[in-house]
Each structure stands twice: as C-alpha cells, then as structure tokens.
Scaffold this active site. Structure first.
Site, PDB file in Angstrom:
ATOM      1  N   GLY A  38       0.788  -1.230   0.000  1.00 48.24           N
ATOM      2  CA  GLY A  38       0.000   0.000   0.000  1.00 48.24           C
ATOM      3  C   GLY A  38       0.813   1.270   0.000  1.00 48.24           C
ATOM      4  O   GLY A  38       0.533   2.209  -0.753  1.00 48.24           O
ATOM      5  N   LYS A  97      -6.570  -3.077  14.543  1.00 44.98           N
ATOM      6  CA  LYS A  97      -7.745  -3.243  13.687  1.00 44.98           C
ATOM      7  C   LYS A  97      -8.608  -4.406  14.165  1.00 44.98           C
ATOM      8  O   LYS A  97      -9.844  -4.312  14.195  1.00 44.98           O
ATOM      9  CB  LYS A  97      -7.306  -3.464  12.247  1.00 44.98           C
ATOM     10  CG  LYS A  97      -6.724  -2.234  11.574  1.00 44.98           C
ATOM     11  CD  LYS A  97      -6.000  -2.561  10.297  1.00 44.98           C
ATOM     12  CE  LYS A  97      -6.894  -3.141   9.233  1.00 44.98           C
ATOM     13  NZ  LYS A  97      -6.168  -3.343   7.951  1.00 44.98           N
TER      14      LYS A  97
END
Length: 545
Positions: free
Chosen positions: A273, A510
């Site tokens: 990413g 997360k």
C-alpha cells in the site's frame, strides 16, 4: 566485495564495531572545524544526477565515516538485497511475497519476471485502462446517472490508499485540471466525509473506492456512507455504477457493492500500500493531472530506480542518505528526522514520508524473528518552510536534541511573485548554515550584546542537514523524490536485517477495534473481557453516547 553471511547480531559485526570506535573519535568534532580544514568540502560532498543535487557536506562525517558506512553496507549484502528486490525475489518474507513496486514504473517493453511471467505488460494494460477512463472524465464524456458530466472526484481510502494520492494531488496541483474538484476521505470519523462532500452535487460526483481486498473497515464504512449520500438524491440503485469505481483485486465484493467490475482497476499482492501511489491507487492523481503528466511522474520514479540499482554506493543518492540517517540513529542516538520542503505544494510530503518510513522500518525483530538490539526506524516529521521556522525551529537550533534534517528546495518557482521565491530559498539556505555553524559566544559579544544575554543568544551549531535542490517541481521530479526516499528506506531495512514491506503492527489494533465496535453498539449489555481501563472506557461511552 565480500559479504559476511554469519547470522551474528548486527552490533557484533566487525564493521559495526569499527563504526563505534570511529564515533568515539569524532563525536565532538564540529562542522566549523571540518569546513575550516577542507575549503572544498561544500563542493566535494555532493551527488548530482541530471535532476537532483544533493549537498550532504553539512553532516558530522569525515571521509573515513563514509568509508566505514559503505563497508557496513557491503558486509550486510546491500548490493545483493537490491538485486533481489529488482529481480522479484521473495523479500517480504513474512507474507511470502515479492516487493516489486519498481515494476509499476518500468518502461513499456521492459521484461521483469515474477515466477517466470513478465509482469510489465499487465502493468501497462492497467495504466492504459486508467488513461482511457481518466480522459473520459476529464473531457466530460463520462456522465453521471442523470446525464451530467463529472466535476467532483472523491477518493476514499486509508493509509497508502490515501496518503500517496492526496500528497501527489497537492504536489501536482499546479498541473491539475482546474474545473475538477478533488477531495480525499480517509478517517472513519464521519466529519471527514461530511465536510468533504458538504458542497458537492451527487449528480456530478464520482467516488473512487481504494481497497485491495474491498474489506478494509474504514474504507468500506466511508464507501457505504458515500453510496447512501449519493442515493438520497439519485434514488436509483443503478446510479452506483455511474458514480463509483473501484481500485481493488476483489471483483466479487466490488460487484456486491454495486460497482460495475468493468470499472475496477486492479493491482497485485507484490505492490504494498505505501508503495502504490504509482499504481491504480493513483487513479485520482491521473484524473487530476492527466495521463501524460502521470507517465512523466513514472519516468521520474524509473530514473531514480536505475540510479539506485546501478550507481556505486559512494555516489548513490538513496544509499548515502540512508547511511547518514543510520549514522545518527544508531551511533548518535538521534531519535527523529525532520523533513522541510521549501515548497507549499509539498505540504503533505512529510506526512507521506511518515508512513513510508515508519510503517516500513518500525520493526523490532529481524528477518529471522530474533529481537534486535539496536534502534530501527527513527520518527519522521516536518512542515513546509518557512512556516516551520516560526514554530519549532527554535528546538532545532537551541534545543537539547540532535535532529538531522532534510531541506528540499527548487531553483525555479511555479508561481513567480515578485522576489518571494528568492526570499524563500534564502531562508532555506540560511537555515542549513545556521544549524551547521551556529553563533559562538565571541561572535555574539562582538555584536555588542550584554554579557547576561550572551548565553541566550549563543547557538551551538553542529546540527546536521542535507539539502536537496531540484530545478522545478514537476511530475517527473516528484517521482524522483518519492523513489529516492523509498530506496533509502529499503537500504536501511536491509542493513538492519528487517522486513521493510510488512506491517503486522497495524493489524492488532484493527482486530481489537472490530470486537470493541460490536460491544459499543450492542443493545444488550455486553460481557467485557478487556483490561479494567478499557472496560471502564467502554461502559462510560455506552452510558454517555
């Protein structure tokens, strides 16, 4: 070149120990002395490519320092690690992947094999689809559900799916098509979405949803909010296919959302990413500045790739910058690095570097899983000059911390306005001079300053910095700059023997957040199994929300 393959700790290597001894010898040597002893230092300790000039003379190093640092890089197999990356080897060991972001900017016709397959044609096939779509939006040919042209682009992503595109858009705003409005939404805080769309017309707004798996919690939460916002006015579910496109690899989830998979732009698991702004993740950038400028940016990336891969280390810009940062981080105990672009267009560049550097090298174990016994990634931060000079430069000049700095400047302004660019660059050069040489007690007294005030007006100096000077901020030079820091990060990670391409530290929070969100939203009182602090916070939030 010989490589020490012994898996001993980095700090026990002969080349590391030699640097420790050398540090003890020169740690108190002042830049004033180094420049006085070598009148040519300012011209000699430089590296120049066709598009970037690096002055690293204002660093607390000697020729022997450089020799020892390069010896360490050689002993740690840096040259082999560079080739392994460019050759598509599995250097992301914890995820069993290549890190082949250099293929994203390889020229058409080049061959880069991964498992025996040339990936370059696939890369250019995606770029061509992006270009075709971008031109349709830019030319007003892509119409919304009610037949109106698209004038607003909202990129929804997080992390590398946001920081790269927003940085590139801001950096290249001068080259953007001004009748298009670009917005970026990343935070799951509803304020981010509401403020980004408050003044937009859904009939003329296109959302780009950037998520490799199309399951990222923050991104999909904002994407659903965008779909609801759009349908509140347009009403028809079929409108989604005209107002949403996806950058993803999960065609099934993209289709379930309502996006036509013909309008899905893919990328690959070898493209991490934070290394993806030059992939389909950069679709918003391409729409803003056009395919030609986007390809010029890729040319800049590729030029720095070639420099990094083929230039001897003593003249290799990413390697030298990496070794200097390692020198301060691991021997001077410098804990942070400051980056100051003297260019307002680069206002988001330090934030972009924060993810690139700290997510890449913020690791506490080696590739083999052993705990490190040395510092890895320093903290990166910064602001554009001259704003930083009037906020935190005081600490840089007279504080107690050693903070090496990178100054980035341009010879030509994109927006000439009187003598303002001369003043801007005068500040850039003056700050590096002041940090390096300071002002001695005798110099302060010579100005007629009262004795009691002299200590307050004295500057120690000996604060290191690099200066990167480019001709002008263009798409190509932006690509050069980003690739320069990418390869500097990889150089450091290779020497520290860590995986610069995974980010397991991101995952724990997360996973916990998913469980906690269910507990916050549960109608019945949940049975909590957190620590006493977290339990109390959850109960308090539930009572007061």
């Amino acid at each position: 070149m010989t490589t020490d393959s012994n898996p001993r700790s980095l700090t026990q290597r002969p080349d590391w120990l030699a640097l420790q001894r050398h540090y003890q010898e020169i740690k108190d040597l002042h830049l004033r002395q180094l420049f006085a002893d070598d009148p040519t230092r300012g011209e000699r300790l430089t590296i120049e490519t066709p598009d970037i000039y690096l002055d690293y003379s204002k660093n607390r190093i000697t020729d022997e320092t450089l020799r020892l640092l390069i010896n360490l890089a050689n002993a740690c197999g840096l040259r082999e690690r560079i080739e392994a990356m460019f050759n598509g080897d599995t250097i992301n060991v914890t995820e069993q992947r290549a890190a082949l972001h250099t293929a994203l900017r390889a020229p058409r016709g080049e061959s880069i094999l991964l498992d025996g397959v040339n990936v370059v044609p696939d890369v250019h096939a995606v770029l061509d689809r992006m270009a075709f779509f971008s031109e349709k939006v830019r030319n007003g040919q892509w119409l919304g559900h009610t037949g109106k042209p698209i004038l607003n682009i909202v990129n929804i992503g997080i992390g590398g799916s946001d920081l790269g595109p927003v940085m590139a858009y801001e950096a290249l705003r001068h080259y953007s098509q001004r009748n298009l409005t670009l917005r970026f939404v990343s935070n799951v805080d509803g304020t981010d979405f509401v403020e980004a769309t408050r003044d937009l017309d859904p009939e003329q707004t296109l959302f780009i949803i950037c998520s490799k798996t199309f399951t990222t919690l923050e991104t999909l939460t904002n994407a659903r909010a965008a779909r609801d916002w759009c349908l509140q006015k347009l009403g028809d579910q079929h409108a989604v296919s005209r107002h949403f496109v996806a950058v993803s690899t999960n065609a099934n989830e993209v289709s379930k959302f309502g996006i036509d998979t013909d309008n899905m732009f893919g990328f690959w698991d070898w493209d991490g990413g934070r290394y993806s702004m030059d992939s389909a993740i950069g679709l918003s950038t391409m729409i803003a500045v056009g395919p030609d400028h986007f390809r010029a940016m890729l040319d800049g990336f590729h030029e720095m790739d070639e420099h990094f891969r083929h230039t001897p280390f003593e003249r290799n810009m990413p390697v030298i910058m990496a070794l200097l940062k390692l020198w301060y981080n691991n021997f001077f105990a410098g804990q942070s690095v400051a980056v100051f672009p003297y260019c307002q267009y680069l206002k988001r560049f330090p934030a972009y570097l924060q993810q690139l550097t700290m997510e890449s090298n913020g690791k506490h174990v080696t590739l083999e899983g052993a705990n490190v016994d040395y510092q890895t990634a320093p903290i990166y931060w910064g602001e554009p000059g001259t704003n930083g000079q009037h906020s935190f430069f005081q600490l840089l000049h007279q504080g107690t911390r050693l903070i090496p700095c990178d100054f980035i400047g341009f010879q030509q302004a994109l927006n000439p306005l009187g003598d303002q660019h001369d003043l801007l660059m005068a500040n850039c050069f003056a700050q590096t001079e002041a940090l390096a040489f300071g002002k001695t007690e005798s110099e302060v007294k010579a100005d007629g300053i009262s004795d009691w005030l002299v200590p307050h007006r004295t500057f120690e100096g000996n604060r290191p910095s690099n200066t990167l000077l480019l001709e002008q901020l263009t798409p190509k030079t932006l690509g050069l700059l980003v690739a320069l820091y990418e390869h500097s990060v990889y150089t450091q990670g290779s020497i520290w023997n860590i995986d610069s391409f995974d980010q397991w530290g991101v995952e724990l929070g997360k996973m916990l957040a998913k469980t906690t969100a269910e507990e916050l939203q549960a109608e019945a009182e949940p049975r909590l199994a957190h620590d006493s602090s977290t339990n109390a916070l959850i109960w308090r939030y539930r009572r007061l929300r």
